[in-house]
Design a protein around this motif. Sequence first.
Motif, PDB file in Angstrom:
ATOM      1  N   TYR A 162       0.834  -1.206   0.000  1.00 44.40           N
ATOM      2  CA  TYR A 162       0.000   0.000   0.000  1.00 44.40           C
ATOM      3  C   TYR A 162       0.874   1.264   0.000  1.00 44.40           C
ATOM      4  CZ  TYR A 162      -4.692  -1.945   0.566  1.00 44.40           C
ATOM      5  OH  TYR A 162      -5.903  -2.586   0.351  1.00 44.40           O
TER       6      TYR A 162
ATOM      7  N   PHE B  43       1.192   4.116  -2.934  1.00 38.85           N
ATOM      8  CA  PHE B  43       1.001   5.539  -2.649  1.00 38.85           C
ATOM      9  C   PHE B  43       2.228   6.345  -3.072  1.00 38.85           C
ATOM     10  CE2 PHE B  43       1.731   9.106   0.252  1.00 38.85           C
ATOM     11  CZ  PHE B  43       0.637   9.896  -0.060  1.00 38.85           C
TER      12      PHE B  43
ATOM     13  N   LEU C 211       2.510   9.019  -6.067  1.00 42.79           N
ATOM     14  CA  LEU C 211       2.953  10.378  -5.754  1.00 42.79           C
ATOM     15  C   LEU C 211       4.117  10.793  -6.651  1.00 42.79           C
ATOM     16  CD1 LEU C 211       2.339  12.644  -3.645  1.00 42.79           C
ATOM     17  CD2 LEU C 211       4.187  11.662  -2.286  1.00 42.79           C
TER      18      LEU C 211
ATOM     19  N   THR D 272       3.860   1.677 -10.324  1.00 44.98           N
ATOM     20  CA  THR D 272       2.613   1.975  -9.621  1.00 44.98           C
ATOM     21  C   THR D 272       1.591   0.875  -9.884  1.00 44.98           C
ATOM     22  OG1 THR D 272       3.052   4.349  -9.850  1.00 44.98           O
ATOM     23  CG2 THR D 272       0.791   3.703  -9.305  1.00 44.98           C
TER      24      THR D 272
END
Length: 161
Positions: free
Chosen positions: A86, A90, A94, A133
Motif C-alpha cells: 500500500y 502511494f 505520488l 505503480t
Amino acid sequence: MQIIQRSRQQLVKKATIVEIICSLLIILFIYTGLNKMLDYDTFQFQLGRSPFVQHMNKLIAATLPAGELLIAAALIWKRTRLIGLYISFFLMALFTGYIYAMMHYSYYMPCSCGGILAAMSWNDHLIFNSIFTVLALIGIILQSQLLRPKVTTNKSKMATA
C-alpha cells in the motif's frame, strides 16, 4: 480433488507473482534510497531547485531515503507485506504525479534521481514509475486475495461431516 489442486496452483501462482513484484519494489527502493543517502548533498540541492518542493527540500531529503529503505523492509516480511505494498503504491503514485506535474507545469525541471535513473528522460521516468505503480496495485490485489480467509458454505461443511 481436481478443484482443490487447481485452487492450490492458483494460490501458488498468485504468491509467486507477489514475490516477484515485491522483489522488484525492494530492489527499486533499496537502490534509490541508498543512492540518495550516498549522494545526499546533490539530492538535497536538486530538491531545492524544484519549483514544487523547494520549500520542503530539507524535510524530504532527510526522510525520503530512510522511508524508501523502510518500505523495502516492510515488503520483505509477509506479516508487513500488504502495508508495504500500500505504501509503495502511494509513493509511486505520488512520484508519478510529481513527474507529470513537472513535465506539464514546471518552468525548470531538475532531476533529483541518481544513478541509472538520472539517465532517463522525463517521459521514460513517467512510464517507469507508472509501471511500478501498476505493479504495486497488482501486488495489493493479489496479496489481499492470499490473505483473505476461505469461506466455506454450509453444503461443503455438510458433505465433509
